[in-house]
Scaffold this active site. Structure first.
Site, short mmCIF file in Angstrom:
data_model
loop_
_atom_site.label_atom_id
_atom_site.label_comp_id
_atom_site.label_asym_id
_atom_site.label_seq_id
_atom_site.Cartn_x
_atom_site.Cartn_y
_atom_site.Cartn_z
N LYS A 65 0.86 -1.19 0.00
CA LYS A 65 0.00 0.00 0.00
C LYS A 65 0.89 1.24 0.00
CE LYS A 65 -3.97 -2.33 2.09
NZ LYS A 65 -3.61 -3.62 2.63
N ARG B 111 3.25 -7.25 -3.26
CA ARG B 111 2.17 -7.72 -2.37
C ARG B 111 2.75 -8.69 -1.35
NH1 ARG B 111 -2.07 -5.92 -4.89
NH2 ARG B 111 -3.42 -6.37 -3.14
N1 PLP Z 1 -5.13 -4.84 7.27
C1 PLP Z 1 -5.62 -3.70 6.81
C2 PLP Z 1 -5.76 -2.53 7.74
C3 PLP Z 1 -6.02 -3.59 5.47
O1 PLP Z 1 -6.56 -2.47 5.02
C4 PLP Z 1 -5.88 -4.72 4.63
C5 PLP Z 1 -6.25 -4.69 3.21
O2 PLP Z 1 -6.83 -3.84 2.68
C6 PLP Z 1 -5.38 -5.90 5.19
C7 PLP Z 1 -5.00 -5.92 6.50
C8 PLP Z 1 -5.32 -7.17 4.42
O3 PLP Z 1 -4.36 -7.24 3.50
P1 PLP Z 1 -4.43 -8.33 2.34
O4 PLP Z 1 -5.50 -7.87 1.42
O5 PLP Z 1 -3.06 -8.25 1.80
O6 PLP Z 1 -4.74 -9.64 2.98
#
Ligand code: PLP
Length: 433
Positions: free
Chosen positions: A235, A241
């Protein structure tokens, strides 16, 4: 060996279309970014071929001397990027993504059905913080653990710490989770620490959205107060990723976090690490220590403020009234429209953002808000001026949505598409492959 165009023209054509979509749209999804060509090169490298279950020096497969070197380098850079003392903090860089990282932490320090408290998803939290509805335990984190979410004070749009404290005193969670997917303000870590200490809970921060901002010290530092910090890497941090888990080296509440977390990642929940991702992450974490990265994160925050300022000038209601980080959450309900329609209309004009629940919403499929983030377009060189113009584009889209009552009038949408003629911004070498 053939290149992709020869080996599989069908997949190549799909990638080409997606690449063009990424080039041509205004990418405003708060959780997305454009990673660098260098990171892409590593992610597409031979590192993907190797099995290396275990940790550096303790592998279950041979041939890992270079993979060990890479993972140790990645760990060192991770600690350096977040200004951590290697004697006090450790890190696991193997989590496959953010949701697995969180689940791994829970299984490391909790027993099945132990109690957790995270920010409720309709109030900005993430699925993996124990999300459930009155009817259904949606996330595995609410199936295997007992979840009691905390929420925002709807009048201020800020976390209701008083209510969190009262609830925690009664519910007595073993883990309290800071962090969010749609919260435009910093968490009050000292307050959360106090609450956790009063009930004997671990305190964890999921800094997925803001990890780039934390590395650049443009927001408050969660490491000062939390026992464990998890993050995604793709992000605001702008890496490949993946996920990471940082943990205190000294035991917390009698638990050796280092061995509990490392064992939860492997063999608890994962098998072989994705070494191409770990390599890409190492590159990203090196960059995260540079002056350019700090300047970029400062720009992310100022761009977001410029966007928020213009939206307020145009009469919009923002949850919490503004933003201290990389995203704003617009409450569209006072205008009598929902976020789903606005997302659709803007999508037709290549403005990509997402519908989002706002406090008090009844439906997650037709929520009353939109979430707008600044990291991706800041990577593409946008400054305050362009973000002010983005607010005007969005306003135009909202007006069309109101007038057209959704997609009823195609001609209105066509007018809008004509109105939106983007400045000629080129990606230069920021995106490849
Ligand atoms: N934690 C937060 C605060 C998030 O916003 C996100 C994804 O948007 C995640 C965890 C999860 O990440 P992933 O989509 O890589 O599993």
């Amino acid at each position: 060996d053939h290149g992709l165009s020869e080996a599989d023209p069908e997949v190549r054509a799909i990638i080409n279309k997606e690449k063009e979509r990424q080039f041509k749209s205004l990418e405003l999804i708060a959780s997305e970014n454009f990673t660098s060509r260098a990171v892409m090169e590593v992610v597409g490298s031979c590192l993907t071929n190797k099995y290396s279950e275990g940790l550096p020096g303790k592998r279950y497969y041979g041939g890992n001397e270079y993979i060990d070197e890479l993972e140790i380098l990645c760990q060192k850079r991770a600690l350096a990027a977040f200004h951590l003392d290697e004697n006090k903090w450790g890190v696991n860089v193997q989590p496959l993504s953010g949701s697995p990282a969180n689940f791994e932490v829970y299984t490391a320090i909790l027993n099945p059905h132990d109690r957790i408290m995270g920010l409720d998803l309709p109030h900005g939290g993430h699925l993996s913080h124990g999300f459930m509805t009155p009817k259904r335990r949606v996330s595995g984190t609410s199936i295997y653990f007992e979840s009691m979410p905390y929420r925002l004070d709807e009048s201020t749009g800020l976390v209701d710490y008083d209510m969190l404290e009262k609830t925690a005193t009664l519910f007595r969670p073993k883990l309290i989770i800071c962090g969010a997917s749609a919260y435009p303000r910093d968490f009050d870590y000292p307050r959360m620490r106090k609450i956790a200490d009063a009930v004997g809970a671990f305190l964890m921060m999921d800094m997925a959205h803001i990890s780039g901002l934390v590395a650049a010290s443009v927001v408050a530092d969660p490491f000062e107060y939390c026992d464990i910090v998890t993050t995604t890497t793709h992000k605001s941090l702008r890496g490949p990723r993946g996920g990471m888990i940082f943990f205190k080296k000294d035991p917390v509440l009698g638990v050796d976090l280092e061995s509990a977390i490392n064992n939860a990642v492997f063999p608890g929940l994962q098998g072989g690490p994705h070494n191409h991702t770990i390599g890409g992450l190492a590159v990203c974490l090196q960059h995260a220590q540079s002056p350019e990265f700090k300047a970029y994160q400062n720009q992310v925050v100022s761009n977001c403020r410029a966007l928020a300022r213009r939206l307020v000038e145009l009469g919009y209601t923002l949850v919490s009234g503004g933003s201290d980080n990389h995203l704003v959450l617009v409450d569209l309900r006072p205008l009598g429209i929902d976020g789903a329609r606005v997302e659709k209309i803007l999508d037709m004009a290549s403005i990509t953002l997402n519908k989002n629940s706002v406090p008090g919403d009844k439906s997650a499929l037709v929520p009353g808000g939109i979430r707008i983030g600044s990291p991706a377009m800041t990577t593409r060189g946008f400054t305050e001026k362009e973000f002010t113009a983005i607010a005007d584009f969005i306003h135009e889209g909202v007006q069309i949505t109101i007038e057209a009552k959704g997609l009823a009038s195609g001609s209105k949408v066509q007018e809008f598409l004509k109105f939106v003629s983007y400045p000629d911004f080129s990606l230069t070498d920021k995106v490849s492959n």
